[in-house]
Design a protein around this motif. Structure first.
Motif, mmCIF file in Angstrom:
data_model
loop_
_atom_site.group_PDB
_atom_site.id
_atom_site.type_symbol
_atom_site.label_atom_id
_atom_site.label_comp_id
_atom_site.label_asym_id
_atom_site.label_seq_id
_atom_site.Cartn_x
_atom_site.Cartn_y
_atom_site.Cartn_z
ATOM 1 N N ALA A 62 -1.803 -12.579 -4.773
ATOM 2 C CA ALA A 62 -0.554 -11.891 -5.151
ATOM 3 C C ALA A 62 -0.880 -10.554 -5.820
ATOM 4 C CB ALA A 62 0.261 -12.776 -6.086
ATOM 5 N N ILE A 63 -1.938 -10.537 -6.615
ATOM 6 C CA ILE A 63 -2.324 -9.282 -7.287
ATOM 7 C C ILE A 63 -2.794 -8.251 -6.256
ATOM 8 C CG2 ILE A 63 -4.049 -8.285 -8.868
ATOM 9 C CD1 ILE A 63 -3.572 -10.814 -10.631
ATOM 10 N N ASP A 64 -3.558 -8.727 -5.259
ATOM 11 C CA ASP A 64 -3.964 -7.842 -4.161
ATOM 12 C C ASP A 64 -2.741 -7.268 -3.447
ATOM 13 O OD1 ASP A 64 -6.602 -8.069 -4.579
ATOM 14 O OD2 ASP A 64 -7.038 -9.408 -2.889
ATOM 15 N N VAL A 65 -1.782 -8.151 -3.179
ATOM 16 C CA VAL A 65 -0.567 -7.724 -2.466
ATOM 17 C C VAL A 65 0.159 -6.666 -3.286
ATOM 18 C CG1 VAL A 65 1.728 -8.484 -1.712
ATOM 19 C CG2 VAL A 65 -0.291 -9.870 -1.155
ATOM 20 N N LEU A 66 0.280 -6.925 -4.596
ATOM 21 C CA LEU A 66 0.983 -5.974 -5.471
ATOM 22 C C LEU A 66 0.247 -4.640 -5.519
ATOM 23 C CD1 LEU A 66 2.013 -8.223 -8.466
ATOM 24 C CD2 LEU A 66 3.569 -6.893 -7.019
ATOM 25 N N ASP A 67 -1.082 -4.691 -5.678
ATOM 26 C CA ASP A 67 -1.856 -3.452 -5.760
ATOM 27 C C ASP A 67 -1.722 -2.667 -4.460
ATOM 28 O OD1 ASP A 67 -2.546 -4.127 -8.282
ATOM 29 O OD2 ASP A 67 -4.599 -4.762 -7.817
ATOM 30 N N GLY A 68 -1.734 -3.391 -3.350
ATOM 31 C CA GLY A 68 -1.591 -2.723 -2.044
ATOM 32 C C GLY A 68 -0.211 -2.113 -1.889
ATOM 33 N N ALA A 69 0.818 -2.879 -2.287
ATOM 34 C CA ALA A 69 2.192 -2.418 -2.080
ATOM 35 C C ALA A 69 2.501 -1.219 -2.966
ATOM 36 C CB ALA A 69 3.166 -3.555 -2.383
ATOM 37 N N LEU A 70 1.850 -1.165 -4.142
ATOM 38 C CA LEU A 70 2.181 -0.099 -5.078
ATOM 39 C C LEU A 70 1.243 1.101 -4.955
ATOM 40 C CD1 LEU A 70 3.053 -2.346 -8.131
ATOM 41 C CD2 LEU A 70 4.627 -1.190 -6.589
#
Ligand SMILES: *Cc1c(COP(=O)(O)O)cnc(C)c1O
Length: 457
Positions: A62-70
């Motif tokens: 989830a942290i990877d997803v957030l970092d990627g999305a932001l």
């Protein structure tokens, strides 16, 4: 694994790493990322993939997803290709002064359409017009979003419903879908083709002129060259014909080369580049070109020429659709001010790159080779190119850093450089990675040297 093993979203939200993300990015985004991550866990193949505890895996994902999305999608890159006007890499870098000017007006309000002397409504056209007229000798100027828009606008304003005469040798595709016949069709003007692919004479244009003719069009075939049995009328002869019939001659010049004298001269690669000044002097009534090619400014279309024609262009409804914004005006004005002062011109990155000497490039390459102290590096002769559909086959002699390694392939090294932050874009030739420092800001040299060392590790 069954869904029962997966902790609830509420439980996941209580995990410290996730709670931190909620504080920074807000609950909605984080919950969405947790759902995506939980679904990814469910989709793992049974066995080794999802044998462990789901919570740490889902949190990390989830942290990877957030970092990627932001993370921004549009990023600065270091251009080590040696192509000065690289369309895929955003064309001309701006001068420091242009960046400051754009940032100043972006930050707040400005007198974009406001007369400060009288406190009344003004026109955005006035900004840059005086400078463009001073630099080119034109009577008037108009700025659009880009040169494709400028050409479209002129054809629509002066040619719609009538015929525009153009040579078959100039019905070019510039790239990115800009084809002269298509733009013409979109403008509502009717293309009247004359001559042949390789030879067109003034008399061909003359024979095509009728009461339906609106204007003559000349296009700089910027990105290719026809060689051999060719003929193309001089611009002055074409202008003479147009004016004999009281028709305007419009030239799409593309690269926007001002052709101003420069102490020490310009590189040979630019010698054949037609200049805006020469076009206007030869009698072109309107000339259109890009702001972010050889002019070295922001993306823009610039039209210069006769005032009466410019009034018709300005009044056309499309003008509103293709007008430029305040940042463009600010950056363009700052760039033109640098062009005006010969001593300040090298502040424009494109000018600096055009004029950087072999000695200077060689010295920078030597420093790079020394810092990385890798035997696989050598300095070789090569060519930089202008690119951006300017000066076909233009070659500016340069000094390249050539990278070869016994343990890593050229494509592996190239990919490592591209994975840097900021990414470094290089080219591969004969199994060597080549770096051309002409297009690299000298401030980035040290970073490039370190990245090369990392890529070889
Ligand atoms: C580059 C070019 C264009 C398109 O200009 P943009 O600024 O990219 O829209 C049109 N005509 C010619 C001759 C060109 O070289």
């Amino acid at each position: 694994m069954t869904a029962r093993n997966i902790p609830s979203i509420d439980a996941l939200l209580r995990q410290p790493a996730i709670a931190q993300k909620v504080a920074a990015d807000g609950r909605t985004l984080v919950v969405e990322a947790l759902r995506t991550a939980a679904n990814a866990w469910r989709a793992l193949p049974p066995g080794d993939g999802n044998a462990g505890e789901p919570a740490p895996w889902i949190v990390a994902r989830a942290i990877d997803v957030l970092d990627g999305a932001l993370a921004p999608s549009l990023r600065r890159v270091i251009n080590a290709t040696g192509v000065l006007i690289h369309t895929n890499l955003g064309r001309a870098p701006l001068a420091r002064q242009a960046i400051t000017a754009a940032a100043d007006v972006a930050r707040g309000y400005c007198n974009l359409e406001y007369e400060l002397d009288t406190g009344t409504r003004g026109h955005r056209h006035v900004h840059t017009e005086r400078l463009l007229c001073a630099l080119t000798g034109a009577e008037a100027a108009v700025i659009t979003n880009n040169n494709a828009a400028a050409t479209w606008l002129v054809l629509a304003a002066l040619g719609a419903g009538r015929e525009v005469v153009a040579s078959r040798g100039e019905l070019v595709e510039i790239g990115g879908g800009f084809r002269v016949p298509d733009i013409m069709a979109q403008s509502g003007a009717v293309l009247r083709e004359v001559g042949t692919t390789n030879r067109t004479r003034v008399s061909d244009y003359g024979a095509a002129i009728s009461e339906r003719t609106a204007m003559l069009l000349r296009v700089h075939p910027a990105n290719f060259r026809i060689e051999g049995f060719t003929e193309r009328p001089g611009l002055a002869a074409l202008a003479g014909l147009a004016h004999q019939f009281h028709l305007p001659l419009f030239e799409d010049l593309g690269s926007g080369w001002l052709g101003l004298p420069q102490e020490g001269g310009w590189p040979d690669a630019i010698r054949d580049e037609p200049s805006i000044l020469d076009s206007l002097k030869a009698g072109a009534d309107l000339v259109a070109f890009s702001g972010d090619k050889l002019l070295g400014g922001p993306q823009a279309g610039i039209i210069v020429g006769r005032r009466d024609l410019m009034e018709r262009v300005r009044r056309h409804p499309l003008m509103r659709a293709v007008r430029a914004d305040k940042q463009t005006y600010a950056a363009l004005e700052a760039t033109l001010m640098l062009w005006q002062r010969e001593a300040a011109r090298t502040e424009i990155p494109v000018v600096r790159m055009l004029l950087e000497s072999l000695e200077s490039l060689d010295a920078r390459a030597r420093v790079l080779v020394k810092t990385t102290s890798e035997v696989v590096l050598e300095i070789v002769d090569g060519n930089s190119t202008i690119g951006g559909g300017s000066a076909p086959q233009s070659a500016i002699p340069t000094r390249l850093v050539s990278i070869r390694s016994g343990s890593r392939s050229a494509s592996e090294i190239e990919a490592s450089l591209r994975a840097e932050d900021p990414p470094i874009v290089a080219r591969i030739h004969h199994d060597a990675v080549l770096l051309d420092l002409r297009t690299v800001d000298a401030e980035d040299d040290a970073f490039v040297a370190k990245a090369v060392a990392r890529a070889l590790r």
